[in-house]
Design an enzyme around this catalytic site. Structure first.
Site, mmCIF file in Angstrom:
data_model
loop_
_atom_site.group_PDB
_atom_site.id
_atom_site.type_symbol
_atom_site.label_atom_id
_atom_site.label_comp_id
_atom_site.label_asym_id
_atom_site.label_seq_id
_atom_site.Cartn_x
_atom_site.Cartn_y
_atom_site.Cartn_z
ATOM 1 C CD GLN A 9 42.663 43.762 43.543
ATOM 2 O OE1 GLN A 9 42.972 43.599 44.853
ATOM 3 N NE2 GLN A 9 41.484 43.732 42.961
ATOM 4 C CD GLN A 19 38.838 36.939 43.382
ATOM 5 O OE1 GLN A 19 38.636 38.209 43.194
ATOM 6 N NE2 GLN A 19 38.055 36.618 44.407
ATOM 7 C CD GLU A 38 34.856 43.268 44.879
ATOM 8 O OE1 GLU A 38 35.149 42.001 44.996
ATOM 9 O OE2 GLU A 38 35.235 44.025 45.726
ATOM 10 C CE1 TYR A 44 32.424 44.896 47.183
ATOM 11 C CE2 TYR A 44 32.730 44.675 49.671
ATOM 12 C CZ TYR A 44 33.186 44.380 48.323
ATOM 13 O OH TYR A 44 34.221 43.607 48.050
#
Length: 612
Positions: free
Chosen positions: A163, A212, A516, A519
């Protein structure tokens, strides 16, 4: 073609042209007029922040023979340096290694006016200075850019990035390879997590490799060449050429024949005869296909452009220049500000070079935003900026308008955002005060177009890239859209702690989405509350979303996200294509793709996309 931006006032005293560039800007003469070793100069810029690794993953590694080694930029991803290299028109027989916070920019009216031998960015090495198979590959190759240059005939370009590393307005006369072989990983390419190309011509075709996902807007490739591979999702909007499917591949290509409306990013040119710089403001195109390098631009003499320098220019000074009706260029550096930059005059350009960074000063009070755009402003262009959160916090890092515009404001009328990269945390260790913002970007006005946004709450931090824990450095949302007729071309949102994208406006369109999930959340503060990667407001009647993926890596706790996407259950105005989820690693799962539909992704399906 849309009308030209409304001109800003020229009543104030003129700025110097040529400007006094700071030491963070290197203006390079073409061969024959350059009195130093250009290759050594370029190498010195890169080696100041990195080097080629002499300890690659294996003796037979393809990187050693094909690409000359690996990039070793260990410890540079949160450094303070910012650099822009401006190439004057002509021939430059040298190769530029594009490192962290480097921008390579040609100063020609067209890309072919600046002929560079090559540029490259290779797979990285880990903290131990070694490449371990596919890891880390190009996963950490962020915050760099190349614009408005051409490369040598038949020379392949290796630009292994993720990115915030856009390619714009380039002519590559060989193949463009976007990830490189290291002896492991998806399709035997190294890991890479997506990038962005716009307004580029690539004669030798494009090899996505192990990317990806990747966003390509208005590209052209050679007549007998193809776009190939990729791990999960490739989105091509307004691009000429064929995507080649391989047997049994997991990746899908989302093909949108034309770009419904776009004004390309403003750029700088140098006129050798006049010895002057000009800011070129491209006009908007409707239903654009391929490149439009010869399209009409509005050329603004730098007498009407204020070039700001970090450490000298305050937000108050920048606001005064904007109020005078001038455009503003933020030269490379970190601008620690104590009040918002406010854009009011229609037709204004605010352009950063070399990943110029705005962040609150440590002693600043809480701000509504770092950048505020007035409700009444039209044809605004904001480009090439990093926006970082600070300890006192913000409601948003960038806020466009305070309320929804009147009906009838079409996409692009309010203006454009290009290459906007928000960052919450990462550059401060956990021993220091945390930073926060409620939202990274909030768009309340109608008619705004975004073109490559990465809105990132850091998952790792200094020193040693250790993981961020316990929801530190709070950011609730990456993007909130309340205005109508807003378009996003290339939207990357990561690790915010609630719904990452919230879209309440009507007639929104997103072409390419990568998300995403955080986490470091728990089932109690994320999964049980029903937060998702992309939420369309339940009252929305019309929305288009194409080529969109939401991924999970619940590293610290067993979290079950209810879905990747949520929105109205049905409606003729909802156009949702190629939505998918992926379990990357860690614990827990994503239980469905959209509104409880589509199978769960778990460790049993690791690395395999589930499309709906």
């Amino acid at each position: 073609r849309a009308p030209a931006p409304a001109p800003v006032s020229t009543a104030s005293a003129p700025e110097a042209n040529p400007p006094q560039w700071p030491a963070t800007v290197h203006v390079v003469e073409p061969d024959g007029r350059c009195d130093y070793d250009k290759q050594a100069f370029f190498d010195n810029i890169f080696t100041d922040g990195g080097k080629y690794s002499t300890n690659p993953w294996g003796a037979e590694s393809p990187n050693t023979s094909l690409y000359g080694g690996y990039f070793d930029e260990t410890g540079r991803d949160f450094c303070q340096d910012r650099v822009a290299v401006l190439l004057k028109p002509g021939v430059h027989k040298a190769k530029f290694n594009v490192g962290f916070y480097n921008s390579l920019i040609g100063l020609g009216k067209q890309p072919d006016d600046v002929q560079l031998d090559a540029f490259e960015c290779l797979n990285g090495v880990g903290p131990d200075h070694v490449q371990h198979g596919q890891d880390p590959g190009a996963l950490n190759n962020f915050w760099r850019s190349v614009e408005n240059v051409s490369t040598a005939n038949a020379k392949n370009i290796y630009y292994f990035v993720s990115q915030a590393s856009p390619l714009r307005r380039c002519h590559i006369r060989g193949e463009l390879r976007l990830s490189g072989p290291v002896g492991g990983g998806v399709y035997d390419w190294g890991y890479a997590s997506g990038g962005f190309t716009a307004d580029c011509k690539i004669d030798g075709g494009v090899e996505f490799g192990g990317q990806q996902q990747y966003m390509t807007r208005n590209a052209e490739i050679g007549a007998d060449k193809v776009y190939a591979h990729g791990a999960w999702s490739n989105v091509l909007v307004g691009s000429k050429g064929t995507y080649k499917y391989e047997p049994n591949q997991q990746s899908r290509a989302t093909i949108v024949p034309s770009t419904e409306i776009i004004a390309e990013k403003p750029f700088i040119t140098f006129d050798d005869a006049q010895q002057k710089y000009f800011l070129q403001i491209p006009r908007a195109d409707m239903n654009k296909q391929g490149v439009t390098w010869e399209a009409e631009c509005d050329a603004v003499d730098f007498a009407r452009v204020f070039v700001a320098q970090a450490g000298t220019a305050t937000a108050r000074m920048i606001n005064l220049k904007l109020a005078e009706g001038k455009h503003v260029i933020l030269s490379p550096g970190i601008y620690r500000i104590t009040e918002p930059i406010v854009v009011k005059n229609s037709g204004t350009v605010l352009l950063g070079l070399g990943m110029a960074t705005l962040q609150p000063a440590d002693d600043a009070k809480q701000m509504d935003a770092l950048i505020l755009v007035d409700d009444a402003a039209r044809n605004i262009r904001i480009a090439g900026l990093m926006l970082q959160a600070g300890p006192a916090g913000c409601d948003a890092l960038l806020k466009w308008g305070t309320s929804k515009s009147p009906e009838g404001v079409e996409a692009g009328a309010a203006g454009y955002l290009y290459d906007i990269f928000c960052r919450v945390g990462g550059d401060r260790p956990s021993t220091e005060m945390e930073v926060w913002t409620n939202k990274m970007v909030e768009i309340n006005a109608s008619g705004v177009v975004g073109d490559n946004l990465w809105l990132w709450r850091a998952d790792h931090e200094v020193p040693d890239n250790r993981g961020v824990k316990n929801s530190r450095n709070r950011a609730d949302n990456s993007l909130v859209v309340n205005g109508d007729n807003v378009i996003m071309y290339g939207l990357f949102c990561e690790h915010a702690l609630q719904d990452l994208t919230v879209w309440n406006g009507e007639n929104g369109r997103t072409y390419f989405y990568q998300c995403e999930l955080p986490y470091d959340v728990t089932q109690e503060n994320f999964g049980a509350k029903g937060f998702v990667g992309y939420r369309i407001g339940y009252n929305v009647q019309n929305h288009r979303l194409e080529g969109a993926g939401v991924y999970s890596y619940f590293r610290d706790n067993d979290v079950h996200a209810v879905a990747g996407f949520k929105g109205p259950l049905a409606g003729p105005g909802l156009k949702l294509y190629n939505l998918f989820t992926v379990f990357l690693n860690g614990k827990g799962c994503i239980e469905s793709v959209l509104n409880g539909r589509g199978r769960a992704v778990t460790n049993a399906s690791q690395g395999r996309p589930c499309y709906y």
